[in-house]
Write an enzyme that holds these catalytic residues in place. Structure first.
Site: not given
Length: 501
Positions: A142, A163, A165, A170, A334, A392, A396-397, A477
Site C-alpha cells: 500500500r 510511505e 508499506n 491493513s 524508511k 521518522k 510501521e504501525g 483514512r
C-alpha cells in the site's frame, strides 16, 4: 478547462460543505451502526476486565468500525494518477528486493542503530546464505499519500507519498465496505441535514476492489506453490481487534478459490509447525503450508521473546511463500524511501524515463540524519526550523513519528549512532476539510485531513517473471487536522472513502 479540479483554488471551491450541527443528525447513528453490523464493518471490542459467570460474551463482543459519516474530497486527477502509478511502484520495489548490493549497502549504513531492522536484515542474510528457494513471490503493498496544497501555489495540488508499506497493509476489506456504506447513505438519505452546500453524486465515490484483490493475489501465489491440498497461514497478533478485516480475506480465499486458512501467531507457528526434510512447512504434522500471509511482524512488539523470532525463521527457511518475504520487508524501510529520493536511484531500477518521472513527482524532500555532510545539514535544518519537517524511525504501525516542536528535543536526546536509524522528511501541507466522524456511537464535527492509500498486488514466479501486477483498490483514512498520526488501528483516525472532485 476540465470539469475536474486541477488547481488548489478549484479543488477548495469544488468541495461540498458539511454541517457543524451534529445534534440534528442523531438518526444517522443507528442507521450507520446497524448497517455496519449487518455488513461486517466491525472490530472486536476492546479487552474488558470481567469476572464471574456469564462474562464470556464480553470476549466475543463486537463494535462498529470508526467511520466518516460522508466521503471526503480528493482531487480526481491526483487519485487517477496514483492508481496508474501503483503497478510501476510494484515493479520498482520488486526490483529493489532482488538487488542484494543495493539492499546491503543501504541497510548496512544503519548499522545497529535500529535493533529490530538489524535483526530482520540478519535473518535475510542468513536465508540468502542457506540458498532457500521459494516457488514464487507475492507482494501485497500500500502506497500512502497526502494531498499537498501549499499556500500561495495554485499549481501545487499534488499527491505526495507519505510511505510505501510492504508488510501487513491493513483495512483493505473494511475500506471497500465503507464505500458501500457511503453510497447507501447517499441513495437512502441524500445526506439530508449533512450537506449544507454543494452536491454529491454516486459517480464521485469510486468502486473499490480491495475486498477481493488481496485474496486473489494470495491465491495466485498459492497456485505457484503447486499443491492443491495445502493451506494458507495468516500470521496474526495475539488479541487482534481488526480481526474482521482479516476474516474477509479468509472468506474470499475460501469462496472464490477453495483455499483453507489457519490463523496463527508467530509463537503458535513455533509450537505447532515444523520443516520437513524436503523443506516443506507443515502445521500439526499433516497440513502443508503453501503461503504465510503476515498481518503481524512489522514492529518489535510482535517479537517479545526469541520464540516469535524462531517462529518467523521457520517460515523463512522453508519452501512456503511468505508475504512479504524478507527482502520485501526490508525494501519497505524508511531508509530505502529516503535513498530512493536521491538523484539517479529510481532510474537504477526504472529505465523508462516517463515512468521514473511519475515516481519522482510523488516524492517530497527526504534526508538522512547520519554523520554524512547531508545528514549533518538535515540535522541543523531540523533544529533551526522544526515546523517544516517530520522525523521518522524504521517503523510501521503508527505512533512512532515526531513532528514540529517535538523534533529538537528528540534529536538532542539521540546520539550520533542512534540518529542513523532515523530519516527527516518535509512536512506535507494537506488542506483541511470539515467532516463528521462516528466513533463509539458518537458523532463529532471536526476539521480533518485525509490520507489516501493505494493497494498494489505483485506476484511473480521463481524466475522473477511477473504473473500479476496491478493496483488493488484504495483506502482513505481521515483524522482531525490537529492529529499528526493517521492509523485507524492505533486509534488516530477513522475509515473513509474518497469523493472525487
Amino acid at each position: 478547462m476540465s470539469k475536474f479540479a486541477r488547481t488548489v483554488s478549484e479543488f477548495l471551491a469544488a468541495r461540498p460543505q458539511y454541517t457543524r450541527d451534529v445534534g440534528k443528525l442523531r438518526e444517522y447513528i443507528d442507521l450507520v451502526v446497524d448497517w455496519e453490523a449487518a455488513h461486517g464493518l466491525v472490530l472486536r471490542a476492546p479487552k474488558l476486565e470481567a469476572t464471574g459467570e456469564g462474562s464470556d460474551w464480553l470476549r466475543a463482543s463486537l463494535v462498529p468500525a470508526p467511520v466518516a459519516l460522508a466521503p471526503s474530497p480528493i482531487p480526481r486527477t491526483e487519485f487517477e494518477k496514483v492508481v496508474l502509478l501503483q503497478p510501476i511502484l510494484n515493479q520498482l520495489f520488486d526490483r529493489i528486493s532482488r538487488d542484494h548490493e543495493f539492499l546491503n549497502d543501504t541497510l548496512a549504513s544503519l548499522g545497529t542503530s535500529d535493533e529490530f531492522t538489524w535483526r530482520i536484515y540478519q535473518m535475510y542474510l542468513r536465508q540468502r546464505k542457506l540458498g532457500v528457494k521459494k516457488p514464487g513471490v507475492v507482494g501485497i503493498h500500500r502506497s500512502d499519500y497526502l494531498i499537498d496544497a501549499p499556500a500561495g501555489r495554485e499549481d501545487g495540488l499534488r499527491a505526495k507519498q507519505v510511505e510505501f508499506n510492504t508488510i501487513a497493509a491493513s483495512f483493505a476489506s473494511l475500506s471497500s465496505i465503507v464505500g458501500d456504506l457511503h453510497r447507501h447513505l447517499l441513495e437512502r438519505t441524500g445526506y439530508e441535514g449533512v450537506l449544507e452546500d454543494g452536491k454529491i453524486s454516486k459517480e464521485q465515490i469510486p468502486e473499490n476492489e480491495s475486498l477481493t484483490s488481496i485474496g486473489d493475489g494470495i491465491a495466485a501465489g498459492f497456485e505457484l506453490y503447486g499443491s492443491k491440498e495445502a493451506i494458507v497461514v495468516m500470521v496474526v497478533q495475539p488479541g487482534e481487534r481488526n480481526v474482521y478485516d482479516q476474516r474477509w480475506v479468509e472468506t474470499r480465499l475460501w469462496e472464490r478459490h477453495g483455499i483453507k486458512v489457519a490463523r496463527l501467531t508467530f509463537a503458535e507457528i513455533h509450537d505447532r509447525c515444523m520443516v520437513e526434510a524436503d523443506n516443506r512447512l507443515y502445521l500439526d504434522g499433516s497440513k502443508e503450508v503453501a503461503v504465510a500471509y503476515y498481518r503481524s511482524g512489522y514492529a518489535p512488539t510482535d517479537f517479545p521473546t526469541e520464540i516469535e523470532w524462531e517462529g518467523r525463521w521457520l517460515v523463512e527457511k522453508s519452501r512456503a511463500i511468505s508475504v512479504p518475504n524478507l527482502a520485501y520487508h526490508l525494501a519497505g524501510c524508511k531508509k530505502i524511501q529516503q535513498v530512493l529520493a536521491q538523484p539517479g536511484v529510481v532510474e537504477r531500477f526504472v529505465s523508462d524515463r516517463e515512468a521514473a518521472s511519475l515516481v519522482r513527482e510523488c516524492f517530497v524532500g527526504l534526508y538522512p540524519l547520519d554523520s554524512s555532510e547531508e545528514g549533518q545539514k538535515a540535522y541543523e535544518d531540523a533544529l533551526a526550523d522544526p515546523a517544516k519537517y517530520v522525523v521518522k524511525p524504521q517503523r510501521e504501525g503508527g505512533g512512532y513519528n515526531t513532528y514540529g516542536q517535538d523534533i529538537p528535543s528528540l534529536l538532542k536526546r539521540l546520539g550520533a549512532e542512534e540518529r542513523r536509524g532515523y530519516i527527516l522528511m518535509d512536512l506535507i501541507h494537506a488542506p483541511g476539510f470539515r467532516n463528521i466522524l462516528l466513533r463509539n456511537g458518537q458523532l463529532f464535527a471536526s476539521e480533518v485531513v485525509s490520507e489516501l492509500g493505494i493497494y498494489g498486488v505483485w506476484v511473480s514466479d521463481a524466475d522473477g517473471n511477473a504473473v500479476v501486477n496491478k493496483h488493488g483498490g484504495h483506502l482513505l483514512r481521515t483524522k482531525a487536522s490537529d492529529v499528526y498520526e493517521g492509523g485507524v488501528a492505533a486509534g488516530f483516525a477513522v475509515i473513509d472513502s474518497p469523493l472525487l472532485v
